[in-house]
Design an enzyme around this catalytic site. Sequence first.
Site, PDB file in Angstrom:
ATOM      1  N   GLU A   1       0.838  -1.199   0.000  1.00  0.00           N
ATOM      2  CA  GLU A   1       0.000   0.000   0.000  1.00  0.00           C
ATOM      3  C   GLU A   1       0.871   1.245   0.000  1.00  0.00           C
ATOM      4  OE1 GLU A   1      -2.326  -0.361   3.585  1.00  0.00           O
ATOM      5  OE2 GLU A   1      -2.955  -2.382   3.058  1.00  0.00           O
TER       6      GLU A   1
ATOM      7  N   LYS B   1       2.329   4.640   1.404  1.00  0.00           N
ATOM      8  CA  LYS B   1       2.523   5.176   2.746  1.00  0.00           C
ATOM      9  C   LYS B   1       2.236   6.676   2.690  1.00  0.00           C
ATOM     10  CE  LYS B   1       5.729   5.104   6.592  1.00  0.00           C
ATOM     11  NZ  LYS B   1       5.593   6.554   6.899  1.00  0.00           N
TER      12      LYS B   1
ATOM     13  N   ASP C   1       1.903  10.421   3.610  1.00  0.00           N
ATOM     14  CA  ASP C   1       2.706  11.279   4.478  1.00  0.00           C
ATOM     15  C   ASP C   1       1.779  12.274   5.172  1.00  0.00           C
ATOM     16  OD1 ASP C   1       4.919  12.250   5.679  1.00  0.00           O
ATOM     17  OD2 ASP C   1       5.627  13.392   3.954  1.00  0.00           O
TER      18      ASP C   1
ATOM     19  N   TYR D   1      -6.455   2.369   6.478  1.00  0.00           N
ATOM     20  CA  TYR D   1      -5.636   1.263   5.951  1.00  0.00           C
ATOM     21  C   TYR D   1      -5.598   0.018   6.831  1.00  0.00           C
ATOM     22  CZ  TYR D   1      -2.188   3.547   8.992  1.00  0.00           C
ATOM     23  OH  TYR D   1      -1.546   4.112  10.054  1.00  0.00           O
TER      24      TYR D   1
ATOM     25  N   LYS E   1      10.780   3.182   2.673  1.00  0.00           N
ATOM     26  CA  LYS E   1      10.771   4.640   2.560  1.00  0.00           C
ATOM     27  C   LYS E   1      11.502   5.080   1.305  1.00  0.00           C
ATOM     28  CE  LYS E   1      10.552   7.164   6.206  1.00  0.00           C
ATOM     29  NZ  LYS E   1       9.648   8.144   6.799  1.00  0.00           N
TER      30      LYS E   1
ATOM     31  N   CYS F   1      31.685  29.238 -24.290  1.00  0.00           N
ATOM     32  CA  CYS F   1      31.998  29.151 -22.870  1.00  0.00           C
ATOM     33  C   CYS F   1      31.863  30.534 -22.240  1.00  0.00           C
ATOM     34  CB  CYS F   1      33.417  28.623 -22.673  1.00  0.00           C
ATOM     35  SG  CYS F   1      33.949  28.678 -20.953  1.00  0.00           S
TER      36      CYS F   1
ATOM     37  N   CYS G   1      35.648  31.761 -21.147  1.00  0.00           N
ATOM     38  CA  CYS G   1      36.776  32.019 -22.048  1.00  0.00           C
ATOM     39  C   CYS G   1      36.341  32.239 -23.492  1.00  0.00           C
ATOM     40  CB  CYS G   1      37.782  30.871 -21.973  1.00  0.00           C
ATOM     41  SG  CYS G   1      37.170  29.347 -22.687  1.00  0.00           S
TER      42      CYS G   1
ATOM     43  N   CYS H   1      33.733  22.769 -22.745  1.00  0.00           N
ATOM     44  CA  CYS H   1      34.683  23.804 -23.134  1.00  0.00           C
ATOM     45  C   CYS H   1      35.996  23.064 -23.365  1.00  0.00           C
ATOM     46  CB  CYS H   1      34.849  24.853 -22.039  1.00  0.00           C
ATOM     47  SG  CYS H   1      36.257  25.935 -22.358  1.00  0.00           S
TER      48      CYS H   1
ATOM     49  N   CYS I   1      41.194  27.158 -20.083  1.00  0.00           N
ATOM     50  CA  CYS I   1      40.033  27.946 -19.654  1.00  0.00           C
ATOM     51  C   CYS I   1      40.186  28.199 -18.143  1.00  0.00           C
ATOM     52  CB  CYS I   1      38.750  27.160 -19.924  1.00  0.00           C
ATOM     53  SG  CYS I   1      37.275  27.922 -19.232  1.00  0.00           S
TER      54      CYS I   1
HETATM   55 ZN   LIG Z   1      36.078  27.897 -21.143  1.00  0.00          ZN
END
Ligand SMILES: [Zn+2]
Length: 680
Positions: free
Chosen positions: A113, A115, A117, A218, A323, A416, A419, A432, A437
């Site tokens: 079933e 659960k 909350d 339940y 859980k 990028c 750079c 990149c 860079c």
């Molecule tokens: Zn870069």
Amino acid sequence: MNIKPNDERVKELSKILLKHQYLYYVKAEPEISDREYDALFDELTKLETDYPELQYPDSPTKRVGSDLDNTLPEVEHTIPVLSLDKCYSTEDLTQWIEKVVRLAEEKVSIVVEQKIDGASIVLYYSNGILERAVTRGNGSVGNDITENVKTIPSVPLHLNQNIDIVVRGEIFIGKKSFQKYNAESGGIYSNPRNLAAGILRSVKSSKAAAVPLDVFIYEGYIEGSDFSHVEILDYLDKMGFRINQQIGYFSSENKDAEAAKNLRPSWFFGNMNDIESFIEQKQKQRSSLDYEIDGLVLKVNEIPIREKLGYTAHHPRWAVAYKFEAPQAVTKLLGITPQIGRNGRITPVAELEPVELAGSKISRATLHNQDYINMLNLCIGDTVTISKRGDVIPAVEEVLEENHDGNKVWVLPDECSECGTPLKRDGAHSFCTNFFCPERVVGRLAHFAGKAGLDINGLGEKTVRFLFNKGFIKTPADFYNFNYELLLDEEGFGEKKINLIREGLNKSKNKPFPAVLTALGFEGLGKRTVEVLVENGFNKMRDILSAAKNKDIEAFALIDGIGDVLAELFVKEFSNSHNLDIINRLTDLGLKMEYEKKDNAKDKQIFVGQRWCVTGSFENFKPRDKAKIELKKRGAAVLISISSKTTHLLAGDGAGSKLSKAENLGVTIVDEKEFLKMIK
Ligand SMILES: [Zn+2]
């Protein structure tokens, strides 16, 4: 590792747990996640089991999850209202099912079933009329909240028959109702469960009546009946209770499932092997439900088997809560920043309106890559759910509400952001490709000094970034040569911090070779891969460099756990002149460039320099990996296939093509008996 004396730790845990029990059950304002709470609780339970002399009468484990509130009247339960044992993995679940089947000693079926909350409730009916509604409390005494519960439309005040019955259920608020109610209340409630639990304790029932509460029942306790659990649920449904219809029924016998199918065609029916896929499916449906669930409950269907299995001090043995991971939160997406990793990979990161999730404030979450953003149709300004997967990295899960600002789906720029190099797409990710860079260089330096690398004190990412931006540090060797006295005038760099850095750098010279290798941060060279390399004979930098120099891809590729792709990367990385320069400078500085085994292990290194293959099955090594462990322990490299490089083949029963290939190549063949003698 816990270095505290046990007694001290028990007292500390008790104090923490009592505080969180109060926050969770009475104030309905938890500060830590259920999982964190469970971990603390389990630690205390274990200490108390291992050291019974440390069991105190007022221990929080003695009052499992009490939600008693002394401002409300207390009532004694006439049935035991226990909480469920929890598990978090399908492995644990499988074990639980196997245990139940074994202990039952007869055919058994399992009911799965959702659960819910929400807030747990026990309803007492007398002559078909709701007499009392009581919180779970401490399991034997709860709070009387009848007047508040009577305001909930889905709780029947009269049943269809004049019977005496006790039922258990969960009171909750639907997600949509919660959002509406919370918006009207100025957004002060953190989640539906806390609102439901809090409102049920209000003294004035008119307050409860204003909140759209709902219930699922339940469990039912019917005196003198011989119903199974599914039959009870069917009965409760007919009596007018609200039953959750998302139910799975799994029997060890097919004809049972057929019979049950007649009971409720809308439920899912299958045999025990279907449980796992059912759970997977239910987990996926979680976010599309209008109410919160935090897992599934598995219960034994047959009441006589339940009685046979019985109870521990805290939990029934016939049921378990599975859980779900990842608690979720709802927030607004304010922006997206492309983050550049040290290997050039671009990860779009969500900038979020700060929100509380599993006990911490979250303002950034990963979006993985452009495909993921496209899948979500994600635009800036959207309201999104975020989760903490594996309770560590927050991720954006879905769009709950689209933005009203006219924003379109976010697209990664072509270049990028640091750079300006055009980004290159490879598979799902963009990169990149500029090795220099600035973000990539900082990433490599921070990795070298960081936790995953040499873990150098005082050189956290912020400091590394500062040193790089000032132009002081460009490669790892610069860390060791830089005169840190020059920083004394800078903010945040006192004598103390500088000494800390110096000390950290000195210590790093004693870190073992595998740590140095990992700290280099070369592509493909993570901690696990480094272990595999070192275990399989590559325990000296010069051996790695010479294999790379000779473009000997096979030397790496044949190692179990490496393969062609990584092998090619290693050859590339360890022959790149920039990398070689770094390695040379670090070697000159005195960092460890070979792995020194401890003295007592030296005499066992009987297979050093040998390259073994393992095939067939063995009596003493099941699974076969156990033989590989014995080999590696003694210095051998273990390869995945036979080639001219292989020196030995360990051949068990049913050794097929590998055996004949080894014979042809003149490889030394060792059988199990001989091998046992060798390692003795
Ligand atoms: Zn870069």
